[in-house]
Motif scaffolding. Structure first.
Motif, PDB file in Angstrom:
ATOM      1  N   LYS A   1     -11.524   0.345  -1.181  1.00  0.00           N
ATOM      2  CA  LYS A   1     -10.658   1.350  -0.677  1.00  0.00           C
ATOM      3  C   LYS A   1     -10.579   2.673  -1.112  1.00  0.00           C
ATOM      4  O   LYS A   1     -11.011   3.886  -0.535  1.00  0.00           O
ATOM      5  CB  LYS A   1      -8.783   0.773  -1.124  1.00  0.00           C
ATOM      6  CG  LYS A   1      -8.605  -0.283  -0.610  1.00  0.00           C
ATOM      7  CD  LYS A   1      -7.305  -0.906  -0.301  1.00  0.00           C
ATOM      8  CE  LYS A   1      -7.360  -1.543  -2.307  1.00  0.00           C
ATOM      9  NZ  LYS A   1      -5.766  -1.775  -2.601  1.00  0.00           N
TER      10      LYS A   1
ATOM     11  N   GLY B   1     -14.423  10.373   3.476  1.00  0.00           N
ATOM     12  CA  GLY B   1     -12.746  10.437   4.304  1.00  0.00           C
ATOM     13  C   GLY B   1     -12.401  10.594   5.037  1.00  0.00           C
ATOM     14  O   GLY B   1     -11.168  10.452   5.788  1.00  0.00           O
ATOM     15  N   ALA B   2     -11.828   8.608   5.213  1.00  0.00           N
ATOM     16  CA  ALA B   2     -10.635   7.720   5.896  1.00  0.00           C
ATOM     17  C   ALA B   2      -8.954   8.319   5.463  1.00  0.00           C
ATOM     18  O   ALA B   2      -9.031   8.550   4.262  1.00  0.00           O
ATOM     19  CB  ALA B   2     -11.542   6.234   5.722  1.00  0.00           C
ATOM     20  N   THR B   3      -8.271   8.337   6.309  1.00  0.00           N
ATOM     21  CA  THR B   3      -7.101   8.322   5.892  1.00  0.00           C
ATOM     22  C   THR B   3      -6.917   6.998   5.890  1.00  0.00           C
ATOM     23  O   THR B   3      -7.090   5.509   5.772  1.00  0.00           O
ATOM     24  CB  THR B   3      -6.220   8.616   7.264  1.00  0.00           C
ATOM     25  OG1 THR B   3      -6.120   7.842   8.220  1.00  0.00           O
ATOM     26  CG2 THR B   3      -7.015   9.958   7.837  1.00  0.00           C
ATOM     27  N   LYS B   4      -5.285   6.736   5.437  1.00  0.00           N
ATOM     28  CA  LYS B   4      -4.815   5.776   4.696  1.00  0.00           C
ATOM     29  C   LYS B   4      -3.969   4.434   5.623  1.00  0.00           C
ATOM     30  O   LYS B   4      -4.757   3.029   5.424  1.00  0.00           O
ATOM     31  CB  LYS B   4      -3.358   6.186   4.077  1.00  0.00           C
ATOM     32  CG  LYS B   4      -2.574   4.952   3.419  1.00  0.00           C
ATOM     33  CD  LYS B   4      -1.552   5.139   3.037  1.00  0.00           C
ATOM     34  CE  LYS B   4      -1.626   5.910   1.279  1.00  0.00           C
ATOM     35  NZ  LYS B   4      -1.464   4.693   0.342  1.00  0.00           N
ATOM     36  N   PHE B   5      -4.215   5.731   6.627  1.00  0.00           N
ATOM     37  CA  PHE B   5      -4.230   4.216   8.343  1.00  0.00           C
ATOM     38  C   PHE B   5      -5.469   3.741   8.195  1.00  0.00           C
ATOM     39  O   PHE B   5      -5.262   2.194   8.545  1.00  0.00           O
ATOM     40  CB  PHE B   5      -3.692   5.284   9.247  1.00  0.00           C
ATOM     41  CG  PHE B   5      -3.870   4.322  10.707  1.00  0.00           C
ATOM     42  CD1 PHE B   5      -2.647   3.042  10.599  1.00  0.00           C
ATOM     43  CD2 PHE B   5      -4.808   4.844  11.402  1.00  0.00           C
ATOM     44  CE1 PHE B   5      -2.997   2.583  11.800  1.00  0.00           C
ATOM     45  CE2 PHE B   5      -3.878   3.601  12.865  1.00  0.00           C
ATOM     46  CZ  PHE B   5      -3.620   2.151  13.142  1.00  0.00           C
ATOM     47  N   GLU B   6      -6.636   4.298   8.213  1.00  0.00           N
ATOM     48  CA  GLU B   6      -7.571   4.371   8.398  1.00  0.00           C
ATOM     49  C   GLU B   6      -8.176   2.386   8.192  1.00  0.00           C
ATOM     50  O   GLU B   6      -8.886   1.763   8.304  1.00  0.00           O
ATOM     51  CB  GLU B   6      -8.943   5.095   9.075  1.00  0.00           C
ATOM     52  CG  GLU B   6      -8.731   6.353   9.831  1.00  0.00           C
ATOM     53  CD  GLU B   6      -9.310   6.902  10.103  1.00  0.00           C
ATOM     54  OE1 GLU B   6      -9.612   8.235  11.110  1.00  0.00           O
ATOM     55  OE2 GLU B   6      -9.791   8.115   8.932  1.00  0.00           O
ATOM     56  N   VAL B   7      -7.729   3.106   6.172  1.00  0.00           N
ATOM     57  CA  VAL B   7      -7.841   2.468   4.640  1.00  0.00           C
ATOM     58  C   VAL B   7      -7.280   1.359   5.941  1.00  0.00           C
ATOM     59  O   VAL B   7      -7.917   0.037   5.264  1.00  0.00           O
ATOM     60  CB  VAL B   7      -7.849   3.261   3.904  1.00  0.00           C
ATOM     61  CG1 VAL B   7      -8.120   1.709   2.767  1.00  0.00           C
ATOM     62  CG2 VAL B   7      -9.221   3.999   3.047  1.00  0.00           C
TER      63      VAL B   7
ATOM     64  N   GLU C   1       0.591  -1.169   0.152  1.00  0.00           N
ATOM     65  CA  GLU C   1      -0.208  -0.061   0.033  1.00  0.00           C
ATOM     66  C   GLU C   1       0.738   1.075   0.103  1.00  0.00           C
ATOM     67  O   GLU C   1       0.123   1.946  -0.729  1.00  0.00           O
ATOM     68  CB  GLU C   1      -1.261  -0.005   0.732  1.00  0.00           C
ATOM     69  CG  GLU C   1      -2.111  -1.293   1.356  1.00  0.00           C
ATOM     70  CD  GLU C   1      -3.002  -0.525   0.052  1.00  0.00           C
ATOM     71  OE1 GLU C   1      -3.285   0.330  -0.346  1.00  0.00           O
ATOM     72  OE2 GLU C   1      -3.366  -1.948  -0.147  1.00  0.00           O
TER      73      GLU C   1
ATOM     74  N   TYR D   1     -11.673   5.902   1.212  1.00  0.00           N
ATOM     75  CA  TYR D   1     -11.090   7.197   0.962  1.00  0.00           C
ATOM     76  C   TYR D   1     -12.313   8.140   0.581  1.00  0.00           C
ATOM     77  O   TYR D   1     -11.919   9.583   1.069  1.00  0.00           O
ATOM     78  CB  TYR D   1     -10.009   7.173  -0.012  1.00  0.00           C
ATOM     79  CG  TYR D   1      -8.988   6.414  -0.118  1.00  0.00           C
ATOM     80  CD1 TYR D   1      -8.121   7.112   1.515  1.00  0.00           C
ATOM     81  CD2 TYR D   1      -8.697   5.371  -0.768  1.00  0.00           C
ATOM     82  CE1 TYR D   1      -6.825   6.161   1.223  1.00  0.00           C
ATOM     83  CE2 TYR D   1      -7.622   4.718  -0.310  1.00  0.00           C
ATOM     84  CZ  TYR D   1      -6.383   5.393   0.415  1.00  0.00           C
ATOM     85  OH  TYR D   1      -5.669   4.718   1.074  1.00  0.00           O
TER      86      TYR D   1
END
Length: 304
Positions: free
Chosen positions: A192, A199-205, A113, A196
């Motif tokens: 994914k 509004g999710a961040t990369k860490f949250e995804v 990722e 996004y």
């Protein structure tokens, strides 16, 4: 043609079961003498190849040779116990998993990722090459270069439970990282992108979408690594110390079941050989039980 193909597939699948049953029966028959002699106390006994005096009942049945040089010598018998190698096997495997699991997950996340495509490709090949290195090379490298570093950091002995566990962790790390990376890459892009878009961040995804979607593959990678760690012989033989003593600390030498088998089988006869088969039988049961629990309990829980 359809019927032939079906029967061939059935035969191929049956071979695995036949081999498994064959190994179980062979180990059981070969270890029967030690099982009858020591019973379940073998599992809890830390003594290995130790001479002890016969009890009065057993001593009565011993016929003393009239031509013996030592006719008054107390009759003895040799006892074998499997506690030390069993403890060594379990502890070295736990150390390896504790070391390898977080690093393997970090590598997999980075490759799947975060890393640019060209870097991901190069590092991915390096991980796969690491998995292809023979275990004896890991053992030699660990003994001459890695063990002195570990001794300087934690003290104790160069060859120890900790050194063997850490090198074992390095050996299983590529399997876990490669399979976890491949599992993460199966996550559909639409999932994914939807996260996004909300509004999710990369860490949250990664945490809430990719890990839950690929957790079956992640658990499978841990199970495969666990199986290799339990049965690894050559590298551990270089690094664990090969002494039949319970480790007093994590940096003390001890022995594992595969190392005990490899070091002693060539010279063992009679009850000693049967005791080694008993150890092999226990290793078979430990591997079977641990992997079965992981397979049927955790994977079943995940699929629900």
């Amino acid at each position: 043609m359809e019927k032939i193909f079906k029967n061939m597939s059935l035969f191929s699948a049956s071979i695995v079961l036949i081999i498994l049953i064959g190994i179980f029966v062979t180990l059981f028959i070969s270890s029967k003498q030690a099982m009858e002699e020591f019973g379940l106390s073998f599992v809890a006994n830390p003594a290995w190849q130790t001479e002890v005096a016969l009890n009065p009942k057993e001593a009565k049945n011993v016929v003393v040779d009239e031509y013996s040089l030592f006719p008054d010598e107390e009759p003895t018998k040799t006892i074998y116990g499997g506690l030390v190698p069993i403890v060594g096997t379990i502890l070295s495997t736990l150390i390896a998993l504790a070391f390898a699991l977080p690093i393997a997950m970090g590598i997999a996340v980075f490759l799947a990722e975060i890393a640019p495509k060209n870097i991901s490709h190069v590092v991915g090949i390096a991980i796969e090459l690491l998995a292809a290195i023979p275990s004896i090379i890991f053992g030699m490298w660990g003994l001459f270069y890695f063990a002195p570093i570990i001794q300087k950091i934690v003290g104790g002995y160069q060859v120890s439970l900790l050194t063997a566990g850490l090198v074992l962790g390095i050996m299983i790390l590529p399997f876990m990282a490669a399979i976890t990376r491949d599992s993460m890459k199966t996550t559909p892009d639409i999932l994914k992108e939807s996260a996004y878009a909300l509004g999710a961040t990369k860490f949250e995804v990664i945490k809430d979408v990719i890990f839950p979607y690929s957790k079956v593959g992640i658990i499978g990678s841990i199970i495969l690594a666990l199986g290799r760690a339990l049965g690894e012989t050559m590298a551990v033989a270089f690094l664990i110390g090969s002494v039949f003593e319970l480790p007093k600390a994590i940096n003390s030498p001890t022995i594992s079941i595969p190392v005990a088998l490899a070091n002693n089988f060539g010279e063992a006869t009679g009850l000693g050989a049967s005791s080694l088969f008993y150890l092999a039988f226990l290793l078979f049961l430990i591997s079977f039980i641990v992997i079965s629990i992981a397979k049927f309990y955790f994977l079943k829980k995940v699929k629900k």
